[in-house]
Motif scaffolding. Structure first.
Motif, PDB file in Angstrom:
ATOM      1  N   ALA A  62     -42.126  40.363   5.759  1.00  0.00           N
ATOM      2  CA  ALA A  62     -40.771  39.701   6.422  1.00  0.00           C
ATOM      3  C   ALA A  62     -39.770  39.431   5.643  1.00  0.00           C
ATOM      4  CB  ALA A  62     -41.355  38.251   7.079  1.00  0.00           C
ATOM      5  N   ALA A  63     -39.895  38.892   4.513  1.00  0.00           N
ATOM      6  CA  ALA A  63     -38.869  38.673   3.295  1.00  0.00           C
ATOM      7  C   ALA A  63     -38.284  39.807   3.052  1.00  0.00           C
ATOM      8  CB  ALA A  63     -39.603  37.986   2.096  1.00  0.00           C
ATOM      9  N   GLU A  64     -38.867  40.968   2.803  1.00  0.00           N
ATOM     10  CA  GLU A  64     -38.172  42.235   2.336  1.00  0.00           C
ATOM     11  C   GLU A  64     -37.378  42.630   3.496  1.00  0.00           C
ATOM     12  OE1 GLU A  64     -39.041  46.618   0.612  1.00  0.00           O
ATOM     13  OE2 GLU A  64     -40.694  45.063   0.791  1.00  0.00           O
ATOM     14  N   TYR A  65     -37.777  42.755   4.555  1.00  0.00           N
ATOM     15  CA  TYR A  65     -36.968  42.996   6.077  1.00  0.00           C
ATOM     16  C   TYR A  65     -35.615  42.209   5.881  1.00  0.00           C
ATOM     17  CZ  TYR A  65     -35.478  43.317  10.791  1.00  0.00           C
ATOM     18  OH  TYR A  65     -34.599  43.711  11.902  1.00  0.00           O
ATOM     19  N   VAL A  66     -35.886  40.727   5.542  1.00  0.00           N
ATOM     20  CA  VAL A  66     -34.670  39.734   5.982  1.00  0.00           C
ATOM     21  C   VAL A  66     -33.680  40.078   4.867  1.00  0.00           C
ATOM     22  CG1 VAL A  66     -33.900  37.333   5.857  1.00  0.00           C
ATOM     23  CG2 VAL A  66     -35.958  38.251   7.293  1.00  0.00           C
ATOM     24  N   LEU A  67     -34.219  40.200   3.835  1.00  0.00           N
ATOM     25  CA  LEU A  67     -33.289  40.445   2.391  1.00  0.00           C
ATOM     26  C   LEU A  67     -32.413  41.857   2.659  1.00  0.00           C
ATOM     27  CD1 LEU A  67     -35.500  39.505  -0.419  1.00  0.00           C
ATOM     28  CD2 LEU A  67     -33.566  38.222   0.394  1.00  0.00           C
ATOM     29  N   LYS A  68     -33.022  42.909   3.274  1.00  0.00           N
ATOM     30  CA  LYS A  68     -32.267  44.063   3.453  1.00  0.00           C
ATOM     31  C   LYS A  68     -31.325  43.819   4.847  1.00  0.00           C
ATOM     32  CE  LYS A  68     -36.105  47.210   2.244  1.00  0.00           C
ATOM     33  NZ  LYS A  68     -36.834  48.225   2.635  1.00  0.00           N
ATOM     34  N   LYS A  69     -31.785  43.099   5.583  1.00  0.00           N
ATOM     35  CA  LYS A  69     -30.678  42.576   6.676  1.00  0.00           C
ATOM     36  C   LYS A  69     -29.543  41.897   6.140  1.00  0.00           C
ATOM     37  CE  LYS A  69     -30.682  39.835  11.040  1.00  0.00           C
ATOM     38  NZ  LYS A  69     -31.254  38.944  11.733  1.00  0.00           N
ATOM     39  N   GLY A  94     -28.365  42.307   3.399  1.00  0.00           N
ATOM     40  CA  GLY A  94     -27.485  43.080   2.661  1.00  0.00           C
ATOM     41  C   GLY A  94     -27.774  43.052   1.056  1.00  0.00           C
ATOM     42  N   VAL A  95     -28.896  42.628   0.892  1.00  0.00           N
ATOM     43  CA  VAL A  95     -29.376  42.731  -0.516  1.00  0.00           C
ATOM     44  C   VAL A  95     -29.809  44.124  -0.886  1.00  0.00           C
ATOM     45  CG1 VAL A  95     -31.416  41.778  -2.216  1.00  0.00           C
ATOM     46  CG2 VAL A  95     -29.940  40.216  -0.558  1.00  0.00           C
ATOM     47  N   PRO A  96     -29.137  44.625  -1.978  1.00  0.00           N
ATOM     48  CA  PRO A  96     -29.305  45.833  -2.448  1.00  0.00           C
ATOM     49  C   PRO A  96     -30.964  46.069  -2.784  1.00  0.00           C
ATOM     50  CG  PRO A  96     -27.760  45.097  -3.719  1.00  0.00           C
ATOM     51  CD  PRO A  96     -28.153  43.988  -2.804  1.00  0.00           C
ATOM     52  N   GLU A  97     -31.677  47.361  -2.352  1.00  0.00           N
ATOM     53  CA  GLU A  97     -32.939  47.711  -2.764  1.00  0.00           C
ATOM     54  C   GLU A  97     -33.342  47.161  -4.143  1.00  0.00           C
ATOM     55  OE1 GLU A  97     -36.838  48.631  -1.818  1.00  0.00           O
ATOM     56  OE2 GLU A  97     -35.158  48.716  -0.538  1.00  0.00           O
ATOM     57  N   ALA A  98     -32.426  47.707  -4.988  1.00  0.00           N
ATOM     58  CA  ALA A  98     -32.852  47.619  -6.506  1.00  0.00           C
ATOM     59  C   ALA A  98     -33.058  46.111  -6.611  1.00  0.00           C
ATOM     60  CB  ALA A  98     -31.847  48.220  -7.457  1.00  0.00           C
ATOM     61  N   ILE A 101     -34.185  43.800  -4.786  1.00  0.00           N
ATOM     62  CA  ILE A 101     -35.320  43.402  -3.956  1.00  0.00           C
ATOM     63  C   ILE A 101     -36.426  43.820  -4.852  1.00  0.00           C
ATOM     64  CG2 ILE A 101     -36.630  43.895  -1.965  1.00  0.00           C
ATOM     65  CD1 ILE A 101     -34.059  44.352  -0.339  1.00  0.00           C
ATOM     66  N   GLN A 102     -36.549  45.086  -5.586  1.00  0.00           N
ATOM     67  CA  GLN A 102     -37.408  45.388  -6.309  1.00  0.00           C
ATOM     68  C   GLN A 102     -37.678  44.578  -7.637  1.00  0.00           C
ATOM     69  OE1 GLN A 102     -39.821  47.574  -5.306  1.00  0.00           O
ATOM     70  NE2 GLN A 102     -38.797  47.726  -3.446  1.00  0.00           N
ATOM     71  N   GLN A 103     -36.506  44.263  -8.015  1.00  0.00           N
ATOM     72  CA  GLN A 103     -36.652  43.440  -9.450  1.00  0.00           C
ATOM     73  C   GLN A 103     -37.190  42.295  -8.947  1.00  0.00           C
ATOM     74  OE1 GLN A 103     -32.618  42.388 -10.919  1.00  0.00           O
ATOM     75  NE2 GLN A 103     -33.376  42.082 -12.665  1.00  0.00           N
ATOM     76  N   ALA A 104     -36.760  41.500  -7.969  1.00  0.00           N
ATOM     77  CA  ALA A 104     -37.402  40.265  -7.464  1.00  0.00           C
ATOM     78  C   ALA A 104     -38.937  40.338  -7.161  1.00  0.00           C
ATOM     79  CB  ALA A 104     -36.675  39.620  -6.296  1.00  0.00           C
ATOM     80  N   LYS A 105     -39.522  41.422  -6.872  1.00  0.00           N
ATOM     81  CA  LYS A 105     -40.762  41.801  -6.446  1.00  0.00           C
ATOM     82  C   LYS A 105     -41.392  41.702  -7.834  1.00  0.00           C
ATOM     83  CE  LYS A 105     -41.059  44.273  -2.502  1.00  0.00           C
ATOM     84  NZ  LYS A 105     -41.415  45.838  -1.755  1.00  0.00           N
ATOM     85  N   GLU A 106     -41.046  42.323  -8.932  1.00  0.00           N
ATOM     86  CA  GLU A 106     -41.533  42.398 -10.073  1.00  0.00           C
ATOM     87  C   GLU A 106     -41.355  41.172 -11.114  1.00  0.00           C
ATOM     88  OE1 GLU A 106     -39.291  45.556 -11.652  1.00  0.00           O
ATOM     89  OE2 GLU A 106     -40.222  47.292 -10.268  1.00  0.00           O
ATOM     90  N   LYS A 107     -40.864  39.985 -10.493  1.00  0.00           N
ATOM     91  CA  LYS A 107     -40.631  38.892 -11.191  1.00  0.00           C
ATOM     92  C   LYS A 107     -41.788  37.882 -11.257  1.00  0.00           C
ATOM     93  CE  LYS A 107     -35.823  37.459 -12.006  1.00  0.00           C
ATOM     94  NZ  LYS A 107     -34.947  36.756 -11.619  1.00  0.00           N
ATOM     95  N   LYS A 108     -42.894  38.162 -10.447  1.00  0.00           N
ATOM     96  CA  LYS A 108     -44.049  37.444 -10.565  1.00  0.00           C
ATOM     97  C   LYS A 108     -44.156  36.140 -11.452  1.00  0.00           C
ATOM     98  CE  LYS A 108     -46.739  40.113  -7.532  1.00  0.00           C
ATOM     99  NZ  LYS A 108     -47.811  40.920  -7.329  1.00  0.00           N
TER     100      LYS A 108
END
Length: 181
Positions: free
Chosen positions: A159-166, A168-172, A174-181
């Motif tokens: 859901a978070a990824e979908y909303v971020l894309k909606k 207008g957050v760039p894919e790169a 989003i991927q960077q945020a995913k790797e930030k654990k």
């Protein structure tokens, strides 16, 4: 004298305990009354035939937001899952399949109370809160939604990824945020 003092202290402790229990019960009743008022306001505001929003009660969005603030701040931990979902529906103005409300107005003034539900113990409530922020097109919440990319629940992460894309957050990004654990 000491025995009498101990008895008095015991009675006072019992009275304080009873007062605390009574206060909790009254708070719970008050919370339930506020929640019922919120539901009555929203149910009466929707025309059954056209499903259009009609402000028959003359409550403003500010009035509804204030009521939501009181409910969430007084008893977020005692609200049921259904009550939380209904509040999320009322704030976002988009009835979800989980809510029995037909409500199409949104209450952006109450957006900050959605943030309370991002940390709920129930993953469905966290997911619904993320979805609601997307429905409100709330770009200010992007940093918080990015944090949800690392939620322990897969549904919340999706859901978070979908909303971020909606939003207008760039894919790169989003991927960077995913790797930030």
């Amino acid at each position: 004298m000491t025995k009498t003092l101990l008895i008095v202290i015991g009675i006072m402790a019992a009275l304080l305990t009873a007062a605390g229990i009574m206060h909790q019960s009254l708070t719970k009743i008050d919370l339930q009354n506020k929640y019922e008022l919120l539901i009555q306001i929203t149910l009466k505001a929707v025309d059954d035939r056209t499903l259009e929003y009609k402000n028959r009660n003359k409550f403003t969005n500010h009035d509804i937001a204030e009521l939501i603030r009181e409910i969430v701040s007084d008893g977020k931990e005692v609200l049921t899952e259904e009550q939380k979902r209904n509040i999320i529906t009322i704030i976002s103005g988009d009835p979800s399949w989980q809510s029995h409300l037909t409500w199409f107005n949104h209450i952006p003034e109450a957006k900050q109370y959605l943030l309370e539900f991002l940390i709920d113990k129930d993953s469905y409530i966290r997911r619904d809160a993320v979805d609601a922020l997307g429905r409100l097109n709330d770009k200010e919440s992007i940093p918080l939604i990015k944090e949800m990319l690392n939620d322990k629940d897969k549904g919340v992460r999706i859901a978070a990824e979908y909303v971020l894309k909606k939003l207008g957050v760039p894919e790169a990004e989003i991927q960077q945020a995913k790797e930030k654990k």
